[in-house]
Design a protein around this motif. Structure first.
Motif, PDB file in Angstrom:
ATOM      1  N   GLN A   1       0.879  -1.175   0.000  1.00 16.63           N
ATOM      2  CA  GLN A   1       0.000   0.000   0.000  1.00 16.63           C
ATOM      3  C   GLN A   1       0.911   1.218   0.000  1.00 16.63           C
ATOM      4  O   GLN A   1       1.736   1.365   0.902  1.00 16.63           O
ATOM      5  N   ILE A   2       0.768   2.053  -1.016  1.00 18.92           N
ATOM      6  CA  ILE A   2       1.654   3.208  -1.131  1.00 18.92           C
ATOM      7  C   ILE A   2       0.833   4.478  -1.268  1.00 18.92           C
ATOM      8  O   ILE A   2      -0.056   4.568  -2.117  1.00 18.92           O
ATOM      9  N   SER A   3       1.142   5.441  -0.404  1.00 23.49           N
ATOM     10  CA  SER A   3       0.608   6.804  -0.536  1.00 23.49           C
ATOM     11  C   SER A   3       1.674   7.599  -1.260  1.00 23.49           C
ATOM     12  O   SER A   3       2.768   7.808  -0.723  1.00 23.49           O
ATOM     13  N   ALA A   4       1.374   8.010  -2.478  1.00 29.93           N
ATOM     14  CA  ALA A   4       2.377   8.634  -3.336  1.00 29.93           C
ATOM     15  C   ALA A   4       1.861   9.965  -3.860  1.00 29.93           C
ATOM     16  O   ALA A   4       0.679  10.288  -3.727  1.00 29.93           O
ATOM     17  N   TYR A   5       2.768  10.724  -4.461  1.00 29.26           N
ATOM     18  CA  TYR A   5       2.359  11.969  -5.095  1.00 29.26           C
ATOM     19  C   TYR A   5       3.321  12.331  -6.216  1.00 29.26           C
ATOM     20  O   TYR A   5       4.468  11.899  -6.243  1.00 29.26           O
ATOM     21  N   VAL A   6       2.802  13.112  -7.167  1.00 29.71           N
ATOM     22  CA  VAL A   6       3.614  13.758  -8.195  1.00 29.71           C
ATOM     23  C   VAL A   6       3.390  15.252  -8.015  1.00 29.71           C
ATOM     24  O   VAL A   6       2.290  15.689  -7.673  1.00 29.71           O
ATOM     25  N   ILE A   7       4.436  16.022  -8.215  1.00 31.86           N
ATOM     26  CA  ILE A   7       4.365  17.456  -7.913  1.00 31.86           C
ATOM     27  C   ILE A   7       5.239  18.229  -8.888  1.00 31.86           C
ATOM     28  O   ILE A   7       6.220  17.691  -9.409  1.00 31.86           O
ATOM     29  N   GLY A   8       4.874  19.481  -9.126  1.00 28.72           N
ATOM     30  CA  GLY A   8       5.691  20.355  -9.952  1.00 28.72           C
ATOM     31  C   GLY A   8       4.921  20.896 -11.134  1.00 28.72           C
ATOM     32  O   GLY A   8       3.736  20.612 -11.328  1.00 28.72           O
ATOM     33  N   SER A   9       5.610  21.687 -11.947  1.00 35.17           N
ATOM     34  CA  SER A   9       4.932  22.347 -13.058  1.00 35.17           C
ATOM     35  C   SER A   9       4.452  21.365 -14.118  1.00 35.17           C
ATOM     36  O   SER A   9       3.549  21.663 -14.876  1.00 35.17           O
ATOM     37  N   PHE A  10       5.053  20.153 -14.187  1.00 34.79           N
ATOM     38  CA  PHE A  10       4.628  19.154 -15.163  1.00 34.79           C
ATOM     39  C   PHE A  10       3.852  18.005 -14.504  1.00 34.79           C
ATOM     40  O   PHE A  10       3.795  16.914 -15.036  1.00 34.79           O
ATOM     41  N   TYR A  11       3.266  18.273 -13.340  1.00 32.24           N
ATOM     42  CA  TYR A  11       2.606  17.197 -12.601  1.00 32.24           C
ATOM     43  C   TYR A  11       1.475  16.548 -13.383  1.00 32.24           C
ATOM     44  O   TYR A  11       1.225  15.355 -13.242  1.00 32.24           O
ATOM     45  N   VAL A  12       0.783  17.306 -14.245  1.00 33.18           N
ATOM     46  CA  VAL A  12      -0.331  16.743 -15.014  1.00 33.18           C
ATOM     47  C   VAL A  12       0.188  15.649 -15.954  1.00 33.18           C
ATOM     48  O   VAL A  12      -0.405  14.578 -16.058  1.00 33.18           O
ATOM     49  N   LEU A  13       1.304  15.891 -16.612  1.00 34.05           N
ATOM     50  CA  LEU A  13       1.890  14.882 -17.499  1.00 34.05           C
ATOM     51  C   LEU A  13       2.372  13.675 -16.691  1.00 34.05           C
ATOM     52  O   LEU A  13       2.177  12.531 -17.103  1.00 34.05           O
ATOM     53  N   GLU A  14       3.000  13.932 -15.558  1.00 31.89           N
ATOM     54  CA  GLU A  14       3.482  12.845 -14.703  1.00 31.89           C
ATOM     55  C   GLU A  14       2.311  12.035 -14.145  1.00 31.89           C
ATOM     56  O   GLU A  14       2.388  10.813 -14.055  1.00 31.89           O
TER      57      GLU A  14
END
Length: 169
Positions: free
Chosen positions: A57-70
């Motif tokens: 079980q992983i609580s993860a995130y993507v962040i930054g100006s290109f977060y939508v693509l990530e």
């Protein structure tokens, strides 16, 4: 103050090559047990059926100006059929299958997408693919045996010489 060893040993997380940051990571497993209880007996028998599949079980995130693509790249990786490599920050590479995920975004945390991801270890199939088509091989062997038997019988009959008048009996 020096960086603690455990922080130095962390590796970047990813799934199918798509990177993400980990907020919380958990692993669950154990043993599969079957408890047998019998009438008129006070003591049960517990049978160990082997290790449970490991689940992550992983609580993860993507962040930054290109977060939508990530975000979209990670969603695509999570929805791809079959097993893939999860690079876990503390456990290293593990072959897993994505069992499910949720992704959330909030106004307060603009430029960020949070994921809750469930993985289960892929393991190996108990069935090995057949190296040859056994039905075809058996049929071919039977045909060959039949042809060889017929040839042998013909040769045996031709090698026998009967009486001069052409009658065998």
């Amino acid at each position: 103050m020096p960086t603690p060893l455990w922080k130095q040993m962390l590796i970047p997380a990813s799934f199918r090559g798509m990177p993400f940051h980990v907020e919380i990571g958990a692993k669950a497993s154990g043993r599969r047990n079957v408890v047998h209880e019998y009438p008129k007996r006070d003591d049960p028998y517990t049978e160990d059926m082997g290790r449970r599949a490991r689940k992550f079980q992983i609580s993860a995130y993507v962040i930054g100006s290109f977060y939508v693509l990530e975000r979209e790249a990670l969603v695509s990786a999570l929805e791809t059929e079959g097993q893939g490599t999860l690079i876990h920050p503390t456990m290293g590479p593990v072959q897993v299958i994505c069992d499910g995920y949720t992704v959330a975004e909030s106004r307060e945390e603009g430029g960020m997408a949070r994921f809750e991801i469930q993985f289960v270890e892929a393991g190996t199939t108990p069935f090995s693919p057949a190296a040859t088509n056994t039905q075809s091989a058996t049929s071919s062997a039977a045909n060959s045996a039949g042809t060889a038997a017929a040839s042998s019988a013909d040769a045996a009959l031709k090698s026998q010489s009967g009486p001069a008048d052409g009658h065998i009996f």
